[in-house]
Structures are given as structure tokens and as C-alpha cells.
Design an enzyme around this catalytic site. Sequence first.
Site, PDB file in Angstrom:
ATOM      1  N   CYS A   1      40.210  30.850  40.818  1.00 25.99           N
ATOM      2  CA  CYS A   1      41.026  29.641  40.640  1.00 25.99           C
ATOM      3  C   CYS A   1      40.332  28.490  39.924  1.00 25.99           C
ATOM      4  O   CYS A   1      40.809  28.063  38.876  1.00 25.99           O
ATOM      5  CB  CYS A   1      41.535  29.172  41.994  1.00 25.99           C
ATOM      6  SG  CYS A   1      42.697  30.338  42.709  1.00 25.99           S
TER       7      CYS A   1
HETATM    8  N1  LIG Z   1      43.317  34.023  44.789  1.00 27.77           N
HETATM    9  C1  LIG Z   1      43.451  32.797  45.271  1.00 27.77           C
HETATM   10  O1  LIG Z   1      42.659  32.328  46.086  1.00 27.77           O
HETATM   11  C2  LIG Z   1      44.606  31.936  44.837  1.00 27.77           C
HETATM   12  C3  LIG Z   1      44.890  30.769  45.563  1.00 27.77           C
HETATM   13  C4  LIG Z   1      45.965  29.990  45.163  1.00 27.77           C
HETATM   14  C5  LIG Z   1      46.713  30.337  44.052  1.00 27.77           C
HETATM   15  N2  LIG Z   1      46.405  31.460  43.336  1.00 27.77           N
HETATM   16  C6  LIG Z   1      47.232  31.804  42.187  1.00 27.77           C
HETATM   17  O2  LIG Z   1      48.143  32.832  42.594  1.00 27.77           O
HETATM   18  C7  LIG Z   1      48.377  33.753  41.515  1.00 27.77           C
HETATM   19  C8  LIG Z   1      47.998  35.161  41.937  1.00 27.77           C
HETATM   20  O3  LIG Z   1      46.618  35.175  42.218  1.00 27.77           O
HETATM   21  P1  LIG Z   1      45.926  36.431  42.925  1.00 27.77           P
HETATM   22  O4  LIG Z   1      44.500  36.053  43.126  1.00 27.77           O
HETATM   23  O5  LIG Z   1      46.750  36.863  44.092  1.00 27.77           O
HETATM   24  O6  LIG Z   1      46.077  37.518  41.747  1.00 27.77           O
HETATM   25  P2  LIG Z   1      45.705  39.077  41.778  1.00 27.77           P
HETATM   26  O7  LIG Z   1      45.270  39.427  40.419  1.00 27.77           O
HETATM   27  O8  LIG Z   1      44.826  39.359  42.953  1.00 27.77           O
HETATM   28  O9  LIG Z   1      47.105  39.784  42.093  1.00 27.77           O
HETATM   29  C9  LIG Z   1      48.152  39.896  41.187  1.00 27.77           C
HETATM   30  C10 LIG Z   1      48.916  41.178  41.487  1.00 27.77           C
HETATM   31  O10 LIG Z   1      50.046  41.238  40.634  1.00 27.77           O
HETATM   32  C11 LIG Z   1      50.250  42.596  40.243  1.00 27.77           C
HETATM   33  N3  LIG Z   1      51.073  42.625  39.034  1.00 27.77           N
HETATM   34  C12 LIG Z   1      50.687  42.445  37.742  1.00 27.77           C
HETATM   35  N4  LIG Z   1      51.765  42.516  36.920  1.00 27.77           N
HETATM   36  C13 LIG Z   1      52.838  42.721  37.718  1.00 27.77           C
HETATM   37  C14 LIG Z   1      54.228  42.863  37.475  1.00 27.77           C
HETATM   38  N5  LIG Z   1      54.727  42.768  36.257  1.00 27.77           N
HETATM   39  N6  LIG Z   1      55.048  43.092  38.531  1.00 27.77           N
HETATM   40  C15 LIG Z   1      54.555  43.172  39.805  1.00 27.77           C
HETATM   41  N7  LIG Z   1      53.245  43.045  40.088  1.00 27.77           N
HETATM   42  C16 LIG Z   1      52.410  42.816  39.063  1.00 27.77           C
HETATM   43  C17 LIG Z   1      48.841  43.126  40.074  1.00 27.77           C
HETATM   44  O11 LIG Z   1      48.807  44.538  40.119  1.00 27.77           O
HETATM   45  C18 LIG Z   1      48.119  42.452  41.246  1.00 27.77           C
HETATM   46  O12 LIG Z   1      48.158  43.262  42.400  1.00 27.77           O
HETATM   47  C19 LIG Z   1      47.573  33.211  40.334  1.00 27.77           C
HETATM   48  O13 LIG Z   1      48.376  32.375  39.564  1.00 27.77           O
HETATM   49  C20 LIG Z   1      46.470  32.392  41.014  1.00 27.77           C
HETATM   50  O14 LIG Z   1      45.972  31.378  40.173  1.00 27.77           O
HETATM   51  C21 LIG Z   1      45.377  32.275  43.723  1.00 27.77           C
END
Ligand SMILES: NC(=O)c1ccc[n+]([C@@H]2O[C@H](COP(=O)([O-])OP(=O)(O)OC[C@H]3O[C@@H](n4cnc5c(N)ncnc54)[C@H](O)[C@@H]3O)[C@@H](O)[C@H]2O)c1
Length: 447
Positions: free
Chosen positions: A283
Site C-alpha cells: 500500500c
Molecule cells: N493489502 C492491504 O493491506 C490493503 C489494505 C487496504 C487496501 N488495499 C487495497 O485493496 C486492493 C486489493 O489489495 P490486496 O492486497 O487484497 O490485493 P491482492 O493482490 O492480494 O488480491 C487481489 C486478488 O484479486 C484477484 N483478481 C485479479 N483479477 C481478478 C478479476 N478480474 N476477477 C476476480 N478476481 C481477480 C487476484 O487473483 C487476487 O487474488 C488494492 O487496491 C489495495 O491497494 C490493500
Amino acid sequence: MSPMNVSIIGTGYVGTVTGACFAELGHNIICVDIDTEKVRQMNEGIPPIHEEGLPELLKKHAGVRLRATSDYNDAISDSDVTFICVGTPSDENGSIDLSIVRSASASIGKAIAEKGKRRGERRGAEKGGESDADRYHVVVVKSTVVPGTTDEVVAPIIRENSGDAGAVGIAMNPEFLREGKAVYDFMNPDKIVIGGDPRARDTVARLYENISCEITLTDTRTAEMIKYANNSFLATKISFANEIGNICKRLGIDVYEVMSAVGKDFRISEHFLNAGAGFGGSCFPKDVKALIGRASELGYDPLLLNAVIRVNEAQPMRMIELLTARVGEIRGRRIAVLGLAFKNETDDIREARSIPVIKELLNRGATVAAYDPLAVENMRKVFPNVSYCDSAKDALAGADACLIMTEWAEFGSLDQEFEEMLEVVVIDGRRMVSLDSDRGVYEGICW
Ligand SMILES: NC(=O)c1ccc[n+]([C@@H]2O[C@H](COP(=O)([O-])OP(=O)(O)OC[C@H]3O[C@@H](n4cnc5c(N)ncnc54)[C@H](O)[C@@H]3O)[C@@H](O)[C@H]2O)c1
């Protein structure tokens, strides 16, 4: 509270935790991921990521109030609210790459159209009318997206693909969880922010009814900006502490003593003032860069945010400078790297400060022996030619020097293990160790 039917698109850190916690709050959850292995794991109640408390929640709810699929039609037809939780990585210029959000939005829109078609067929068979409430489906952006994305990118794609299948509400509900404490943070938030029109916002707010927390209701752009301002401020605090630490080091002043007193000022607070090797994770680096990118598009040069990133990128290289100042040429030397994850209590290595450090060590011809309690398998994919060890003691055995890159608690109790090294030279990036000078060299990055 009446349970709601919710689909969650993307079962990464945010999607899995959101799904499991909403199930715990009594809602019926369908998770969607294009990664079929993650879908299989979720259906078996096995978390695809490491998070405290998540195994228990998935075990309790998988197959009862929570299931997973790769089929958007299946998920959307069985839900009234859909959360977009897919990744929003940086593009090659550091700006936000919205391609995954776009593709997920198109799939959601098509599935809403399909849901409308199925409803129409059922209606034909039953000859009944359809209320507005039956047609209403809310799509909520939980992914972190730059201001304007929900209204200008997501909403048009959904409306274009769903046709006149139903009334679609659009909302934005940013996520503030800390990895490693994500389940706790979801259930005990210090804020919940929901942006959108009143009907969409109220629908989303009902999901959180059983959580005791004030909800900030606003428009989508403000909700999007709150998330960026939040992360940028935390990243700024860390780079500020590191900059003060770099100056303190040259003056022979202990930056931890300084920041401990500074943090007592209620206007500042003690959190995120630990000087060290810099921030990583999925992030802070990406979000600060995305805001810089958006500001630049708008013709504004964000001087402070650029400096936050520059300080952060310089910190890992300071670890290497301190190392070479102590051991000289590192070609052919064995360097132990303790800690690979971007922080403790997670296996996440995205933007971990260990990555530029290991890269530089390998470029300079060192042999790297690395240990992390959780993140070895993830790091093996990035650096297959590092020697990964089962314990800190094994990594230290025969090492010429050691770099501490993650604040794992177990590193704080290392003692006799340092005697396994050829020479005791410890460069600490996280203030984990205290070593008497008669036992060898101990050098803190900012102290
Ligand atoms: N990780 C954190 O601590 C955190 C905290 C707050 C906000 N965020 C935000 O949340 C969002 C997600 O972050 P994350 O860390 O969970 O990401 P991540 O990469 O861990 O997970 C994303 C998931 O989406 C799936 N995916 C990709 N394309 C897809 C599609 N077309 N249809 C369905 N699934 C699909 C992937 O296979 C993956 O499992 C980002 O925008 C991030 O900035 C993350």
C-alpha cells in the site's frame, strides 16, 4: 440486523478478510477469484494468505455462510451487493494501473445483465411484477483507487455492460486494515468511510450495523481521497522519522529517545515514528506514488510526497553503506539477511525493503543466507539463488555479517546465535537487537 447477500470480487488480503468478517457479522458471502487455486482453498476453509484469526473464521463459515467461485454470474445472481477488492498496482511510471479494476467492472456489469435476464425469464414463468428493490444492486469499490475512479471509470463500465438490467447503485468504501492484524482491524475499526449517493451508502452502511464505529458518509471522490491522505500521512511520518534518524546518527543522538519524547505530543502521536530501513508493503509505496501521479496529471508537483518516496528508497541502500563501511568488499562474503516480509506477522513481501538489499548484495557478488518465519516461499520466487534457512541460527552460521530487515519479535531474543557467525557484525534496520560492543560490531541504521 437482517443478513444481506454479498459477493466479493478478488480474494487477496482485502477480499478474503472482508468476506470472512462479513460472514462473521451474519451475512451470506460469495467470493470470486480468477485464481482457481484460491477458490479451492476458500471452499475448503483454508486461507490463501496468512492473517491472524482468519483460519478460525474460514473454518467456521466456509460451506455455511461463505463460498467461493470463479463464475461471476453465479456470484452476482445470488447477491445484492458486490465489493470490488482486486489489486490496483502501479504502472511503469508509478501511476495507478486500473486494468484489473476495469476488467472486474466489465465482468460485474455483464453478470448484472445476465441476472436481469434470468429474473425476466422467471417473471415470465411466474407472471409476477418486479419491484425496484428486486432490481437494485449496489457495486462497492473497496480497492484503493485515485479520486474520480469510481464515478468516471467503474460506474460507466458497469452501466455500459449491465444495460437496463436493473438499478445499479455505486459506492466507495475504502479499507484501512493493517496486514497481520487485518481481522482485528476489520471488526474493530477506528473509522468506516462510505462514499456514494444516499441510497447506495445506506445499503453499504447496513452491512456494518453490528460494528460499533462512527460511519463517515460522503461522496465517492472524498472517500477515495481519504484513503490516499491517510496512507500518505503515515508514510510521511515514517520518512520523517528516518530523515531525523539519519541526522541523529551523524550527531551520535539516539533517534528512538528523540521520537519517544516527540510522540508524547498529542498532535503528533507515538505511532509510525520508528526510524529504520523504510516502509514497504502493497500500500504505502504504491499509494503515495499513485497520488503523485494523479497530482502530476493535474499539473501539480507534490514536493513533499516526492521527498517521502526518495527518503524511503535511500534507506535500504544505507544498510549496504553501513555494511561495507564495516566489512569492506562484500564479494564472496556470506551475508545473513534476517527478515524478508515487509513487516512482522505477515508473509507479504510486496515492496519489502529486504528486496533492494538482497538485490544489491547479489549484484555485488555476496552469498546471501536468508531467514524469515513466514515469507521464505514468497521470496524464493523473487530470488531463487539465495540460500534459504530454517532458522536465524542457520542463517547466521558462518556469516561474515548480518542485516536485520524485519521486526519479527524472535530477532529480539537472539543472543548466543550470533556466536555462530565468522565475525559478529550486525547491521540492524529495525532496532531489534542490543549487543555489547565487546561481543562484536553492532550498528543501527539510524542510531
Ligand atoms: N493489502 C492491504 O493491506 C490493503 C489494505 C487496504 C487496501 N488495499 C487495497 O485493496 C486492493 C486489493 O489489495 P490486496 O492486497 O487484497 O490485493 P491482492 O493482490 O492480494 O488480491 C487481489 C486478488 O484479486 C484477484 N483478481 C485479479 N483479477 C481478478 C478479476 N478480474 N476477477 C476476480 N478476481 C481477480 C487476484 O487473483 C487476487 O487474488 C488494492 O487496491 C489495495 O491497494 C490493500
